[in-house]
Design a protein around this motif. Structure first.
Motif, mmCIF file in Angstrom:
data_model
loop_
_atom_site.group_PDB
_atom_site.id
_atom_site.type_symbol
_atom_site.label_atom_id
_atom_site.label_comp_id
_atom_site.label_asym_id
_atom_site.label_seq_id
_atom_site.Cartn_x
_atom_site.Cartn_y
_atom_site.Cartn_z
ATOM 1 N N VAL B 188 0.853 -1.191 0.000
ATOM 2 C CA VAL B 188 0.000 0.000 0.000
ATOM 3 C C VAL B 188 0.886 1.237 0.000
ATOM 4 O O VAL B 188 1.992 1.226 0.518
ATOM 5 C CB VAL B 188 -0.940 0.123 1.224
ATOM 6 C CG1 VAL B 188 -2.033 -0.896 1.173
ATOM 7 C CG2 VAL B 188 -0.178 0.059 2.526
ATOM 8 N N SER B 189 0.336 2.294 -0.592
ATOM 9 C CA SER B 189 0.989 3.591 -0.536
ATOM 10 C C SER B 189 -0.090 4.632 -0.764
ATOM 11 O O SER B 189 -1.217 4.297 -1.116
ATOM 12 C CB SER B 189 2.063 3.686 -1.611
ATOM 13 O OG SER B 189 1.472 3.525 -2.866
ATOM 14 N N ALA B 190 0.296 5.890 -0.553
ATOM 15 C CA ALA B 190 -0.712 6.955 -0.588
ATOM 16 C C ALA B 190 -1.225 7.208 -2.001
ATOM 17 O O ALA B 190 -2.388 7.507 -2.208
ATOM 18 C CB ALA B 190 -0.127 8.234 -0.019
ATOM 19 N N ARG B 191 -0.330 7.100 -2.964
ATOM 20 C CA ARG B 191 -0.742 7.300 -4.344
ATOM 21 C C ARG B 191 -1.103 5.903 -4.814
ATOM 22 O O ARG B 191 -0.338 4.977 -4.581
ATOM 23 C CB ARG B 191 0.449 7.870 -5.116
ATOM 24 C CG ARG B 191 0.173 8.353 -6.488
ATOM 25 C CD ARG B 191 1.258 9.340 -6.955
ATOM 26 N NE ARG B 191 2.600 8.947 -6.556
ATOM 27 C CZ ARG B 191 3.646 9.779 -6.503
ATOM 28 N NH1 ARG B 191 3.504 11.035 -6.805
ATOM 29 N NH2 ARG B 191 4.827 9.364 -6.134
ATOM 30 N N SER B 192 -2.197 5.741 -5.475
ATOM 31 C CA SER B 192 -2.621 4.360 -5.717
ATOM 32 C C SER B 192 -1.680 3.656 -6.682
ATOM 33 O O SER B 192 -1.406 2.485 -6.567
ATOM 34 C CB SER B 192 -4.059 4.329 -6.222
ATOM 35 O OG SER B 192 -4.167 5.000 -7.440
ATOM 36 N N ILE B 196 6.330 4.443 -4.200
ATOM 37 C CA ILE B 196 7.129 3.598 -3.331
ATOM 38 C C ILE B 196 6.187 3.069 -2.249
ATOM 39 O O ILE B 196 5.372 3.808 -1.716
ATOM 40 C CB ILE B 196 8.251 4.448 -2.688
ATOM 41 C CG1 ILE B 196 9.127 5.076 -3.757
ATOM 42 C CG2 ILE B 196 9.058 3.629 -1.704
ATOM 43 C CD1 ILE B 196 9.918 4.107 -4.598
ATOM 44 N N MET B 274 -1.416 -1.620 8.675
ATOM 45 C CA MET B 274 -1.330 -2.171 7.320
ATOM 46 C C MET B 274 -0.630 -3.523 7.303
ATOM 47 O O MET B 274 -0.957 -4.391 6.496
ATOM 48 C CB MET B 274 -0.603 -1.198 6.389
ATOM 49 C CG MET B 274 -1.396 0.034 6.020
ATOM 50 S SD MET B 274 -3.053 -0.340 5.398
ATOM 51 C CE MET B 274 -4.006 -0.166 6.886
ATOM 52 N N LEU B 278 -2.481 -6.452 5.477
ATOM 53 C CA LEU B 278 -1.863 -7.066 4.297
ATOM 54 C C LEU B 278 -1.439 -8.495 4.600
ATOM 55 O O LEU B 278 -1.591 -9.383 3.744
ATOM 56 C CB LEU B 278 -0.667 -6.248 3.822
ATOM 57 C CG LEU B 278 -0.958 -4.834 3.322
ATOM 58 C CD1 LEU B 278 0.301 -4.226 2.709
ATOM 59 C CD2 LEU B 278 -2.094 -4.806 2.306
#
Ligand SMILES: Cc1cc2nc3c(=O)[nH]c(=O)nc-3n(C[C@H](O)[C@H](O)[C@H](O)COP(=O)(O)OP(=O)(O)OC[C@H]3O[C@@H](n4cnc5c(N)ncnc54)[C@H](O)[C@@H]3O)c2cc1C
Lengths: 758, 296
Positions: B188-192, B196, B274, B278
């Motif tokens: 997961v990351s903030a920008r889909s 990174i 997370m 995950l």
């Protein structure tokens, strides 16, 4: 209306597009001049301090360094865009007594190459007396807070108030009253081209500045005043500009430093910023703390609104006063209600200055207003679209103290977006993790407010026509990537009835193109410059028409038309001649005087805000992962009244770009700051959405005809940047039950909002 | 942008030549494959070297091969996009395929390599967690020597590994997956997209005929100074039927292993949550794959 559908309303690809995608287009940093020096800035390392001493001796000793200047060497004339309000001018190109944010420019150097310049800038030693710093409007306006500018007690540099109607009475009488608090954050313009400027010294103490700007005329004026030389000694030439979004609409310290050092050294000087400079120190959108109180009748009629905004302006005014002014106007542009009170305060903090950014206060005001409409709709038990229909502005409505709206397709936008998004069915079927929300907007088509105090018209155009059937358009209109180099030629082509390829464009050179133009901001270019061009073209046509009357011995009742490169008798199109032939004959009669005409536009008798207003509505559909908090925008639907779209492709381009910016603003972009220092200074960590993040987008036109606009057009640039945040926020609420009152809506906030994370 | 510091650029045409060069310049040398980590770092002044030795012209080094008895061999210059689209990788190593599909951008995947991703040793490196879960090892060569290092002994800290400056990653060896096994990776990351990872979790799981766990490796990315093995969770799963409750407890054990920090990408608190989410998802998917159920 008699406009040519092959040109007006067509989808014409950018005339400059090919050069840009093949890399041939020249941006400022691409230019080189013989003997050119490279500049670098020394910036403040502290957020708030008195400058005790600036020691440049080590820098001056470095081989290859040609000049080092500090504020003490300069004329020390403050500047700001509000020339009508001298007290608002609070910035010096190079700081003298104090620095107010990390990055504040203190000194500049130039050297034979970039590395040497950077090394020299780093070798400058500044002795500081550190002062306590403040980072939020709440701290800044608290009792006893340290002052950034002595002239602004309480750290408030400007207050705008609007007040009409019986606010207290109507709120008391309302069936339903609610008060909410919203907070929005700063984001970067993130234009693709970091700022770059080259100053070239000319004979007679004159200077030419090639610069990446959206307001060359304003840069000319402010550069002249800060250098303390006549305005006419400064020539500003715009090269290709890779986006501005409001971030390039002021004179900036490196423009001053380049010109100042070019004049001192007699050599061209170039400054080019890096992305990390832009993210760490650049202008940004204003963070705001907003309180909004509204009162409705039980059947949904909005009666009154009390709207209070504190703008976090950072260290200087920049364009903040205008944003403070406009925010109040954006608070009452979309809905019709009887009583309004606005109080906006522009507050200083020790952060990089916020300034104009696409929407100019509207995205922030609308996040509060539109979110609150959605919240009120729920509690009133009225569908949010119906609630808006009850209160929507219409053609002929008056925005008190502002203007009468001469065209308004807001209600139609609401109906259309309801239909294309499948709103009624989708809002009924509640699926966990999936939601549909709405946000609406209206925006100005250029500003009437003119604190820049120009002596010239707001827009001007010079048109010359030639016997070979071609024309030349000289204009100060500023294409920074949004497309007027194409759209304005469409307007001239349509008015003169010639092909768009027949027009040579000479744009934005303050020494060659007609005075003046206030630049690209406030979504003003198409309307204002378009009108100036039509004015010039009409004058040209008046010079050409007699040729036909003369040659064909026409009765005075005839009207002449200009179409398909021909000039013809309307009632009898067979009677015609080619445009070039007509010009030839007209020229013959002028004894060597070229066929040139100037046209102008200044909005007159149009109130204080704008000659015309765009409207629209957007629905966003989201899927929220309730375990990770990630929000995916799965679809957007937009209905948009921009009057007559002169170039449909260009309007769609604006929409695509606006959604990309809206996504970033709402979900992922933010400056991570610690004690005034920005920690995320690359696109790796400044999370601007990428192409792959773009949701599908459905667009429906709502065409109205704007009587004040060229061929009925009004703005299509900034309004679209407004609705996405409230629409997504509402959709997230529908999907999760979490109503975000603060941006951005990060996965963490979502998880906290739904109780999955402490 | 600061200009690139000066350096000597070498493009040897054979492995011998490459090894000679890195050995000769060992005091100040960097090996380069795609350059997608190295070049930005040199520009920023974070990596400094007088000599850069590019491996892209060394013949045979970009090969990707798979044999049922020997497993997968990824050559030192095999590009991420080639790994992602290799049919055997897609069939047998879905966690690695997923990482190579999702990481970075098209342009970066077409330039960058798996070896570079590992040698760069970012705690968030996307191929590291899946390869740890598969029990991969690295073949390191230097002039006159060759050694095989298990990936889990390779990383020593952010940007740090046991490899010496004159050593080159010749290949990455990944054992063939056993029968009744499944593997998965999620991030997961903030920008889909194009980002990174703020957190990544990979696992490979192997069941017996009764559905009991007989082998498991779990690896966590971006929640410690190096990619981490979650041994406590692995021990908890061994010999057990991985039902929902157990997976939840294993997820919690992963959280105990994680050593996340607050940084510009996410808070430690969010990262812990997370890891739990995950890990559960990844393990559940591994179980479905191992049981031969249709795992979407
Ligand atoms: C825009 C962008 C997005 C990115 N996104 C991601 C992402 O989502 N996930 C992610 O994990 N990474 C990401 N990266 C980082 C990078 O692309 C990867 O780590 C890539 O796999 C590096 O491979 P390379 O071949 O380019 O390495 P190089 O840059 O060539 O080398 C990296 C390091 O490894 C060493 N090295 C390289 N090859 C060898 C070898 N054969 N033997 C010994 N040492 C070697 C080099 O000396 C250097 O220190 C991104 C980078 C960029 C620029």
């Amino acid at each position: 209306m008699n406009h040519n559908p092959k040109i007006i309303g067509a989808s014409i690809p950018r005339l400059d597009g090919k050069d840009k995608v093949t890399g041939r287009a020249l941006y400022t940093d691409d230019l080189k001049f013989p003997g050119m020096l490279y500049g670098a800035l020394h910036r403040s390392r502290l957020p708030h301090a008195r400058i005790k001493k600036v020691d440049t001796s080590a820098a001056k000793k470095i081989k290859g360094v040609k000049d080092v200047v500090t504020g003490a060497d300069t004329p020390q004339i403050k500047y700001g865009n509000w020339r009508l309000v001298p007290g608002s001018q609070d910035e010096l190109p190079l700081a003298v007594d104090k620095v107010r944010f990390i990055g504040d420019e203190i000194a500049a150097v130039c050297a034979v190459d970039r590395e040497t310049a950077i090394k020299a800038a780093e070798a400058i030693e500044v002795e500081y007396e550190e002062l306590p710093a403040i980072y939020s409007v709440e701290e800044a306006t608290a009792e006893g807070a340290p002052l950034l500018h002595d002239e602004s007690p309480g750290n408030v540099s400007l207050t705008r108030e609007i007040s009409y109607g019986d606010l207290e009475g109507l709120l008391a009488q309302a069936d339903y009253v609610r008060e909410d608090f919203f907070k929005v954050h700063a984001v970067s313009h993130a234009y693709l081209e970091p700022c770059s400027s080259i100053a070239v010294p000319e004979e007679g103490g004159r200077v030419t500045l090639y610069t990446s700007t959206q307001t060359p005329y304003i840069v000319q004026c402010l550069l002249a005043s800060t250098l303390d030389i006549p305005e006419n000694h400064v020539r500003v030439v715009k090269t290709q500009v890779g986006g501005g979004f409001g971030g390039k609409m002021e004179m900036r310290p490196w423009e001053f430093a380049a010109a100042f050092m070019a004049l001192r050294t007699g050599r061209p000087v170039k400054f080019t910023l890096t992305r990390s400079d832009e993210l760490a120190f650049g202008r940004r959108r204003h963070p705001m703390s907003i309180r909004s109180k509204v009162g409705f009748t039980k059947d949904g009629k909005l009666l009154a609104k009390d709207f209070e905004v504190m703008l976090d302006g950072g260290a200087y005014n920049a364009m903040g006063p205008t944003a403070t002014f406009l925010c109040g106007t954006f608070g009452n542009m979309l809905y019709n209600f009887q009583a309004y009170r606005y109080r906006g305060r522009h507050v200083y903090t020790n952060k990089p200055p916020a300034s104009a950014m696409r929407g100019f206060g509207a995205p922030q005001a609308a996040f509060a207003q539109e979110s609150q409409m959605n919240m009120a709709a729920e509690e009133l038990g009225i569908d949010p679209i119906d609630l808006r229909l009850i209160n929507a502005m219409e053609t002929g409505d008056v925005i008190p103290d502002v203007a009468t709206i001469s065209s308004c397709g807001f209600k139609e936008s609401l109906e259309k977006v309801r239909q294309v998004s499948g709103w009624d069915a989708k809002r009924k079927e509640k699926k966990p993790g999936v939601g549909l929300g709405i946000g609406c907007f209206s925006f100005i088509s250029g500003g009437v407010f003119n604190w820049f105090n120009t002596k010239y018209n707001f827009a001007a155009a010079e048109v010359t026509v030639y016997p070979d059937g071609t024309a030349q358009l000289n204009t100060m209109a500023c294409d920074i990537g949004q497309g007027p180099d194409t759209v304005l030629r469409q307007i001239l082509a349509a008015e003169l009835g010639i092909g768009i390829e027949k027009i040579r464009l000479v744009s934005m050179d303050t020494a060659l193109t007609p005075k003046a133009d206030l630049g690209t901001w406030g979504s003003r270019v198409t309307l204002m410059n378009g009108n100036a061009i039509i004015d010039a073209a009409k004058k040209i046509k008046d010079m050409l028409k007699p040729v036909l009357f003369d040659h064909l011995d026409l009765n005075q009742i005839h009207e002449i038309a200009f179409e398909d490169d021909r000039v013809l008798v309307k009632a009898n199109p067979k009677k015609s001649m080619s445009f070039g032939e007509c010009v030839y004959h007209a020229l013959r009669g002028r004894r060597g005087e070229p066929l040139t005409a100037r046209g102008y536009y200044t909005p007159r008798d149009k109130g204080l805000v704008s000659p015309a207003f765009s409207f629209g509505a957007q629905v966003a559909e989201v899927a929220v992962d309730q375990d990770t908090g990630l929000v995916t925008v799965t679809n957007t639907y937009t209905a948009h009244d921009c009057g007559v779209a002169i170039n449909k492709m260009a309007v769609e381009g604006q929409l695509e770009g606006a959604i990309q910016m809206g996504l970033g603003y709402t979900l992922s972009e933010a400056f991570v700051m610690e004690q005034g220092r920005t920690l995320n200074t690359s696109f790796l960590d400044y999370k601007m959405p990428a192409a792959e993040d773009m949701p599908p987008s459905t667009y429906v036109e709502v065409e109205t005809y704007e009587p004040e606009g060229p061929f009925g057009a009004k703005e299509a640039g900034e309004g679209l940047a407004i609705p996405t945040a409230p629409a997504i926020a509402d959709a997230v609420y529908q999907a999760t039950g979490f109503r975000a009152l603060e941006l951005p809506i990060t996965p963490e906030k979502v998880l906290k909002g739904i109780g999955r994370l402490k | 942008m600061p200009n690139m510091p000066r350096f000597n650029f070498h493009r040897p045409g054979t492995m011998e030549e490459a090894l000679d060069l890195v050995s000769r310049f060992r005091a100040s040398v960097k090996v380069m494959c795609g350059g997608t980590d190295l070049v930005p770092k040199m520009r920023a002044g974070v990596a400094v070297a007088e000599n850069v030795v590019s491996l892209t012209r060394v013949p045979g080094l970009s090969t990707i091969s798979y044999r049922d008895d020997d497993g997968l061999v990824i050559g030192g210059t095999a590009r991420i996009s080639d790994v992602a689209r290799h049919p055997d990788v897609r069939r047998h190593y879905p966690a690695l395929a997923y990482a190579c599909d999702k990481m970075a951008t098209v342009q970066i995947r077409n330039m960058g390599t798996v070896a570079g991703n590992l040698a760069n040793a970012a705690p968030s490196a996307d191929t590291a967690a899946p390869l740890l879960a598969y029990g991969a090892s690295l073949v390191l060569v230097e002039r006159g020597g060759r050694r095989q290092v298990p990936l889990e002994d390779f990383f020593t800290g952010p940007g740090l590994t046991v490899a010496e400056p004159m050593e080159i990653i010749e290949a990455i060896r990944v054992p063939a997956p056993p029968l009744r096994s499944g593997s998965a990776y999620l991030r997961v990351s903030a920008r889909s997209k194009v980002d990174i990872a703020a957190v990544g979790v990979a696992a490979a799981l192997n069941l017996d005929l009764e559905g009991r766990v007989i082998g498991v490796r779990i690896a966590l990315a971006a929640v410690g100074p190096t990619p981490l093995r979650a041994r406590q969770a692995e021990d908890m799963l061994m010999e057990q039927i991985p039902d929902h409750d157990l997976l939840a407890r294993a997820g919690a054990a992963c959280v105990r292993t994680a050593k996340p920090i607050d940084d510009v990408r996410a808070s430690a608190n969010f990262r812990r949550a997370m890891v739990q989410t995950l890990a559960q998802r990844v393990l559940a998917r591994c179980g479905r794959l191992a049981r031969g159920e249709d795992a979407q």
